[in-house]
Write a protein that holds these residues in place. Sequence first.
Motif, mmCIF file in Angstrom:
data_model
loop_
_atom_site.group_PDB
_atom_site.id
_atom_site.type_symbol
_atom_site.label_atom_id
_atom_site.label_comp_id
_atom_site.label_asym_id
_atom_site.label_seq_id
_atom_site.Cartn_x
_atom_site.Cartn_y
_atom_site.Cartn_z
ATOM 1 N N ASN A 1 0.835 -1.205 0.000
ATOM 2 C CA ASN A 1 0.000 0.000 0.000
ATOM 3 C C ASN A 1 0.864 1.246 0.000
ATOM 4 O O ASN A 1 1.873 1.300 0.699
ATOM 5 C CB ASN A 1 -0.899 0.032 1.238
ATOM 6 N N GLY A 2 0.469 2.217 -0.812
ATOM 7 C CA GLY A 2 1.207 3.477 -0.848
ATOM 8 C C GLY A 2 2.498 3.401 -1.635
ATOM 9 O O GLY A 2 3.310 4.317 -1.584
ATOM 10 N N ALA A 3 2.706 2.321 -2.388
ATOM 11 C CA ALA A 3 3.959 2.161 -3.117
ATOM 12 C C ALA A 3 4.047 3.116 -4.303
ATOM 13 O O ALA A 3 5.127 3.372 -4.810
ATOM 14 C CB ALA A 3 4.099 0.726 -3.597
ATOM 15 N N GLY A 4 2.905 3.622 -4.762
ATOM 16 C CA GLY A 4 2.914 4.550 -5.887
ATOM 17 C C GLY A 4 2.331 3.965 -7.160
ATOM 18 O O GLY A 4 2.467 4.542 -8.239
ATOM 19 N N LYS A 5 1.635 2.849 -7.036
ATOM 20 C CA LYS A 5 1.091 2.181 -8.225
ATOM 21 C C LYS A 5 0.038 3.038 -8.914
ATOM 22 O O LYS A 5 0.084 3.253 -10.132
ATOM 23 C CB LYS A 5 0.482 0.829 -7.825
ATOM 24 N N THR A 6 -0.934 3.525 -8.126
ATOM 25 C CA THR A 6 -1.991 4.336 -8.724
ATOM 26 C C THR A 6 -1.413 5.616 -9.333
ATOM 27 O O THR A 6 -1.872 6.093 -10.373
ATOM 28 C CB THR A 6 -3.055 4.675 -7.665
ATOM 29 N N THR A 7 -0.369 6.145 -8.680
ATOM 30 C CA THR A 7 0.267 7.344 -9.215
ATOM 31 C C THR A 7 0.860 7.067 -10.604
ATOM 32 O O THR A 7 0.751 7.894 -11.512
ATOM 33 C CB THR A 7 1.355 7.832 -8.245
ATOM 34 N N TYR B 1 -2.092 12.919 -14.013
ATOM 35 C CA TYR B 1 -0.989 13.681 -13.423
ATOM 36 C C TYR B 1 0.018 13.952 -14.519
ATOM 37 O O TYR B 1 0.207 13.136 -15.409
ATOM 38 C CB TYR B 1 -0.279 12.885 -12.326
ATOM 39 N N GLN C 1 -9.525 2.722 -9.009
ATOM 40 C CA GLN C 1 -9.485 1.963 -7.759
ATOM 41 C C GLN C 1 -10.800 2.116 -6.995
ATOM 42 O O GLN C 1 -11.374 1.151 -6.521
ATOM 43 C CB GLN C 1 -8.316 2.458 -6.916
ATOM 44 N N HIS D 1 -3.646 -6.516 -5.688
ATOM 45 C CA HIS D 1 -3.097 -7.052 -4.445
ATOM 46 C C HIS D 1 -3.383 -8.545 -4.322
ATOM 47 O O HIS D 1 -2.683 -9.251 -3.614
ATOM 48 C CB HIS D 1 -3.702 -6.333 -3.233
HETATM 49 N N1 ATP Z 1 -2.506 13.889 -5.438
HETATM 50 C C1 ATP Z 1 -1.634 13.565 -4.456
HETATM 51 N N2 ATP Z 1 -1.133 14.515 -3.657
HETATM 52 C C2 ATP Z 1 -0.252 14.195 -2.679
HETATM 53 N N3 ATP Z 1 0.168 12.960 -2.426
HETATM 54 C C3 ATP Z 1 -0.299 11.956 -3.190
HETATM 55 C C4 ATP Z 1 -1.238 12.217 -4.248
HETATM 56 N N4 ATP Z 1 -1.536 11.034 -4.842
HETATM 57 C C5 ATP Z 1 -0.822 10.097 -4.185
HETATM 58 N N5 ATP Z 1 -0.098 10.646 -3.208
HETATM 59 C C6 ATP Z 1 0.821 9.933 -2.320
HETATM 60 O O1 ATP Z 1 1.680 9.149 -3.106
HETATM 61 C C7 ATP Z 1 1.932 7.899 -2.478
HETATM 62 C C8 ATP Z 1 1.579 6.778 -3.420
HETATM 63 O O2 ATP Z 1 0.174 6.714 -3.548
HETATM 64 P P1 ATP Z 1 -0.563 5.730 -4.532
HETATM 65 O O3 ATP Z 1 -2.009 6.023 -4.450
HETATM 66 O O4 ATP Z 1 0.059 5.806 -5.869
HETATM 67 O O5 ATP Z 1 -0.274 4.327 -3.866
HETATM 68 P P2 ATP Z 1 -0.772 2.888 -4.302
HETATM 69 O O6 ATP Z 1 0.436 2.076 -4.594
HETATM 70 O O7 ATP Z 1 -1.788 2.974 -5.374
HETATM 71 O O8 ATP Z 1 -1.414 2.362 -2.965
HETATM 72 P P3 ATP Z 1 -2.699 1.416 -2.736
HETATM 73 O O9 ATP Z 1 -2.247 0.028 -2.928
HETATM 74 O O10 ATP Z 1 -3.072 1.699 -1.323
HETATM 75 O O11 ATP Z 1 -3.727 1.842 -3.702
HETATM 76 C C9 ATP Z 1 1.130 7.886 -1.199
HETATM 77 O O12 ATP Z 1 1.989 8.230 -0.141
HETATM 78 C C10 ATP Z 1 0.091 8.954 -1.410
HETATM 79 O O13 ATP Z 1 -0.256 9.553 -0.191
#
Ligand code: ATP
Lengths: 307, 464
Positions: A48-54, A63, A123, A251
Amino acid sequence: MSTADMMTSNAPLLQVENLTMRFGGLVAVNSLSFQAAKGDITALIGPNGAGKTTVFNCITGFYKPTEGRIGLRHGEADFETGLNAVTASDKASISTEKGSIYLLERLPDFRISKDARVARTFQNIRLFSGMTLVENLMVAQHNPLMVASNFTFGGLLGFSRYREAEKAAKEKASFWLNKVGLYDRADNPAGDLPYGDQRRLEIARAMCTDPVLLCLDEPAAGLNPRESLLLNGLLRSIRDDHGTSLLLIEHDMSVVMEVSDHIVVLDYGTKIADGTPKQIQTDPKVIAAYLGVDDEELEKVEAEVSA
Amino acid sequence: MSASSSEMMTANVPKGVNWSYAFKEAFTTAVIALALLCLLLGVTTEGGQNILIFKPARLAFAVFLAFVVRFLVVVQKERKAARLEAERLDAVAGIQPKKRRNWFERAEPYLQPVLFFLMAFFPIVLVTTLGGQASTKWVDNYGIVIMIYIMLGWGLNIVVGLAGLLDLGYVAFYAIGSYTYALLAQYYGFSFWMALPVAGVMAALWGIMLGFPVLRLRGDYLAVVTLAFGEIIRSVAVNWKDFTGGSAGISAPKITFFGIPFNASDEGFAAKFGLEFLPIHRSIFLYYIIFGLAILTAVVTLKLKKLPIGRAWEALREDEIACKSLGLNTRNTKLTAFAIGAMFGGFAGAFFGARQGFLTPESFSFEESVLILATVVFGGMGSLVGVVLAAIVLNGGSELLREATFLEPYIGSDPNRYRLFVVGVGMVVMMLWKPRGLISTRTPTVFLNERKAVSGSLVKEGHG
Ligand SMILES: Nc1ncnc2c1ncn2[C@@H]1O[C@H](COP(=O)(O)OP(=O)(O)OP(=O)(O)O)[C@@H](O)[C@H]1O
Ligand SMILES: [Mg+2]
């Protein structure tokens, strides 16, 4: 790791290079490079929070990456020379007779679906909940229908060209509703569907845009084991029968290990592994990241695994 | 065994209303109203003299009103609770609940044809029953005014109801349409029919002009900017004295029957057609022009709703991010909604100019925007029939207030002062009774097997 080591069986479709995304001081994605091959299901996994969705948000234009290049290829155009040519120009894409190359970070959000043909799901599901299932799938076919309606004028005057296009669009919608097993509920509002059905409808809707690459953000989240199994079948069929490659965040390892051809692992925004499901399953760094082992213990784990 | 189970199968009867409880509640409310209003309504001063004048009649009226309303609300609530309880017991006992629909839901399918015929034959029916002289007021003050609001409501409905973009400055386009007609007539001698399309095009262009800067705004921010836009247009009309005549106003040529004026002269409409001169001729002609324009608005809206553009508007209201992910150009989608909505406002404006014969910026105040928006919200977002009902209730209601001279002993002279008050109370009632507006279901634009209405609770209201 160089491009050659990634040993993907097929030709690359998507190439992400040195992708970095910063939010203020937070580095959500750190110099990530990977390739997704045509005809493959590529999985992007990580805690979780690895940055995948980003990463998804960068690929699909929601973005603008802080740094890096995201290239996408249609057809058989030469990827490297094409990419360098577009990068040197101030355009977002070039076309040759063999195919086109797109620089996704230069395209405005809606063009990524419209021109580069990259579709996605979310998601946290984003359906048009007050519209029926068919309507959801019709909205996905907006661009071809818009052309067929002569940008509304032909449609207003009732030209037959539009009526035929609408009929075809409805047929396509029925096809995908059947495919995801929701045909019987075609005229019900999307917001009334149970969670698992909403996930499948979102995939059907994305497929109605005729994508070359479909990005799915945790499609198995909240599904029961039976539904997960059905999802595996659907994903394979999209890859094999429709020529759409997939990029998958997930996941649920029963889905990832079953269907993926290639897996990329992220941890704290950095790529820690990249390979086939077999390689990933035995990669000590991956195990450590998932088990939350700190660096000192990592060596021990590594030793154990290799022993 | 079988006897008892058949007994079980009879549906539970809802409990009766607890009258003493309702009386008690109503009485408490009346006491609170008395305490709150005794100084506000009970006493006044007159003409700056230091004398308190007691006004028992209007205080009693207000307190009585509070009593009655509270009583009715409590009774209604008790009834509903008892019915729900009975239905719950039925469900526990395994009895299929009968599908209950209240009178309003049962009437819904017939509303559209009934309202259409009502609107189409309103002046004819009046003239034949009341005669030409007496019906002028009804056609003019009620028919035409309500029709204008129906058209404005339908135009704004495209922006607010379908695309989900909250526009508090819609009156600006109405003003632009009116002034386009007046100015074109004054400087270039345009007739109404020549100016009408130009007014629509001008308003649409200004709709796009407004659309561009607000593309990235949503919700409250969008509302504030559109509100400001409405005020800017009005201020320009006030301050650009050389061009628009400022607050002194500008005259716009009155409507003619394709060149034949409606007056008592030998060249007038009545003389030409061998009729006795009556003001009603002009009113009926005006009524059918605005009726035609409104129907045009409705037909175009209904057609657009079924085309990709209309579906894109509704999708935009539901989820803008999902739209982008499906390749919809949200910028163009918003701009077309603004432009087409504004165009109908412009048509209505040109008509208003031709009806009034004289324009001042005062006709285009913020209050007007509020009334138009209230029509859309009351009617139910996106529903054309709802807008008609709301326009009749809101405008017919406030026009009727003008007639309500019998209320004067209680609420003072000129009951029309309470126009906005009535709208406000109506809003509160609607929020409690039907928060999604009068017509709260949405009809799908396309179907595979059968067309089923979508419940309003699933339909989003948009973020901007
Ligand atoms: N728009 C944003 N502004 C600030 N921080 C962000 C933003 N989007 C994501 N983050 C941060 O970037 C990091 C990665 O978030 P991301 O959503 O990409 O994780 P993830 O791998 O998709 O996690 P999960 O498995 O929980 O969905 C997190 O610390 C999140 O808080
Ligand atoms: Mg995520």
